[in-house]
Design an enzyme around this catalytic site. Structure first.
Site, PDB file in Angstrom:
ATOM      1  CG  ASP A 104      -2.120   0.991   1.272  1.00  0.00           C
ATOM      2  OD1 ASP A 104      -2.715   1.029   0.353  1.00  0.00           O
ATOM      3  OD2 ASP A 104      -1.861   1.828   2.132  1.00  0.00           O
ATOM      4  CD  GLU A 130      -2.140   2.445  -3.761  1.00  0.00           C
ATOM      5  OE1 GLU A 130      -3.395   2.960  -3.685  1.00  0.00           O
ATOM      6  OE2 GLU A 130      -1.341   2.407  -2.699  1.00  0.00           O
TER       7      GLU A 130
END
Ligand code: NOJ
Length: 543
Positions: A213, A274
């Site tokens: 993330d 990401e």
């Protein structure tokens, strides 16, 4: 047994990975919230769909300020989702189905309820406990102004003030997202050691990789300079690596150490980043040799339904990634963006033509599945679910809604619990008569239910199953070269993969003839008297 592994091609280079938004996938115990047991029960559905792996949004213990992207304990499972034993069972059962498991790792920030943050508040300014975070005195005579002018992604300032040792106003802490998600200081050795330990904790339990993330955000400029453009959250307005909290070059050292850890384990464990970065050139840095294995390619997702934009996204991405030896990934949907049928169907006046959007989303899926590299499928995408645009204000749960002062409705419209059956009190998401789903489902959701689409040869589910089965069977697909047959500027995209395969996508307004071919392998919609209709894609076997 895990399939499709060869010594030449590690599985992650051309895998089809299904994203499970665990909260909204399947609720086994009737509390209105999806859970690990619900997912375990439905692994057969995913294996039949033809995917190779599941990426599961954060399953850790969390106050759920941002649906699990606020982790209170990285080694415990959120009680609403199950237990650590349930996670271990899920990993084992998935492997029996030939599916790999990729949890989400959230290293940029943790929860304000995490033991470290509580300790930091208790220990006070200048303490080693605060040094794990980014605490600073405020500016202005009373320290009443935040340390920088940075804005949080969900709205409002990226700093929140805490009480000082005397109970009066004290230091400020950085949170690039919600105040419930304090940012860690990745220059701190304890932070690095802790996440290396978390990686090993889950690798030891058999997970096959991690989605990372906010991979672009971990390291901040210690000088904490103000931003000239406060709306630039990814670095587009500054030179490469020059943004104070986005895409700094120093993040790569972290990924080099993680790659070494992954390689200590057998079975080709992987990472997918990401990373929201300004260019494919910058993205390639994350997947250069010795760093992360793959990264989401958002340029394709962000491209409008226009031939030049799609072609450019395909060419630049594959060009830069292949330049560093990394495979491309293709993504059309996830839990943060508007679902493809609504995106592609949005007209200039803002209204959505759902039928047009669905047609284009089906064609886009067929295009995507023919591209070189790996493919992501977000839960519900295989059903052709549109965005739910009319969730009542009081039901919205995305922190964006509150933090933007009710000006941005946020991402809940792509996170509505899945319809499994046309009937039932929650369309089969939970047991009949159980608690209402945590986000309300619209009445029309039943039309897209898995049982309805399973019985319909023309459904999006049938198309996705057929596309993935064909893709797995065709040597030309997965990794390998792509050769354009169409010219730049053509409204019809046409390319070849391998000697015997062609994909044609008609973005013109009228039907077009097919090129010479031996067999039609797959179409996103029926041909029209042998012609490829507008907004349709086809796979052909060619000589
Ligand atoms: C990206 C995740 O996909 C999103 O859902 C989340 O809100 C932010 N990172 C913060 O963790």
């Amino acid at each position: 047994m895990i399939g499709r592994v060869t010594t030449e091609t590690p599985w992650w280079r051309d895998a089809v990975i299904y994203q499970v938004y665990i909260r909204s996938f399947a609720d086994s115990d009737g509390d209105g919230i999806g859970d690990l047991a619900g997912l375990t029960d439905r692994l057969g559905y995913l294996a039949d769909l033809g995917v190779d792996a599941v990426w599961i949004n954060p399953w850790y213990a969390s106050p759920q300020v941002d649906n699990g992207y606020d982790v209170a304990d990285y080694r415990a499972v959120e009680p609403a989702y199950g237990t650590l034993a349930d996670a271990e069972k899920l990993i084992a059962r998935a492997h029996e189905h030939g599916l790999r498991v990729i949890p989400d790792l959230v290293p940029n920030h943790l929860s304000a309820e995490h033991a470290w943050f509580r300790e930091a508040l208790a220990a006070g300014p200048g303490s080693p406990e605060r040094a794990r975070f980014v605490f600073r005195p405020g500016r202005g005579p009373d320290g009443a102004e935040p340390p920088t002018n940075w804005r949080a992604h969900f709205g409002g300032p990226a700093w929140t003030r805490v009480a000082g040792p005397d109970g009066g106003p004290g230091e400020w802490y950085l949170h690039l997202f919600d105040p419930g998600q304090p940012d860690l200081d990745w220059r701190n050795a304890e932070v690095r050691a802790e996440f290396e330990s978390v990686l090993r904790f889950w690798f030891d339990r058999g997970v096959d990789g991690f989605r990372v993330d906010v991979a672009h955000g971990l390291v901040k400029d210690p000088g904490l300079p103000d931003l000239a453009d406060v709306d630039d959250l990814t670095g587009a307005s500054l030179g490469p690596g020059a943004h104070p909290f986005a895409d700094r070059d120093e993040v790569q050292e972290i990924y080099e150490s993680w790659r070494r850890i992954a390689e200590e384990y057998p079975g080709a464990r992987m990472f997918v980043a990401e990373a929201w970065v300004p260019s494919p050139e910058r993205l390639a840095r994350y997947v250069s040799p010795g760093r992360l294995h793959t990264a989401f390619n958002f340029d394709f997702l962000l491209a409008p339904w226009e031939p030049a934009a799609l072609r450019e996204a395909i060419d630049t991405t594959t060009g830069y990634l292949h330049g560093v030896g990394a495979p491309a990934t293709w993504v059309l949907e996830n839990h943060d963006v508007v679902r493809a049928p609504s995106r592609y169907g949005r007209r200039r006046d803002g209204a959505v033509d759902v039928a047009l959007g669905e047609r284009r989303a089906r064609a886009a899926f067929v295009l995507m599945a023919a591209l070189p590299g790996g493919v992501y499928v977000y839960q519900g995408q295989e059903l052709g679910l549109p965005q739910v645009d009319d969730i009542p204000d009081e039901a919205l749960r995305d922190p964006t809604w509150e933090r933007s002062g009710h000006t941005e409705r946020g991402r809940d419209g792509s996170r509505v619990p899945l319809p499994w059956t046309a009937g039932g009190s929650s369309f089969g998401f939970g047991p009949d008569g159980g608690d209402a789903p945590w986000l309300p489902q619209p009445d029309w959701f039943g039309r897209y239910a898995v049982d309805v689409e399973s019985d319909d040869a023309g459904s999006t589910l049938a198309l996705v199953r057929a596309a993935l089965a064909r893709r797995a069977a065709l040597d030309a697909l997965g990794e390998g070269p792509l050769t354009w047959e169409s010219e730049p500027g053509d409204p019809v995209l046409s390319f070849r993969r391998g000697p015997g395969f062609a994909c044609v996508v008609n973005l013109a307004a009228a039907p077009v003839p097919l090129p010479e071919h031996a067999e039609v392998l797959l179409t996103s919609a029926p041909l029209d008297d042998g012609l490829l209709p507008a907004d349709c894609a086809v796979w052909l076997s060619v000589g």
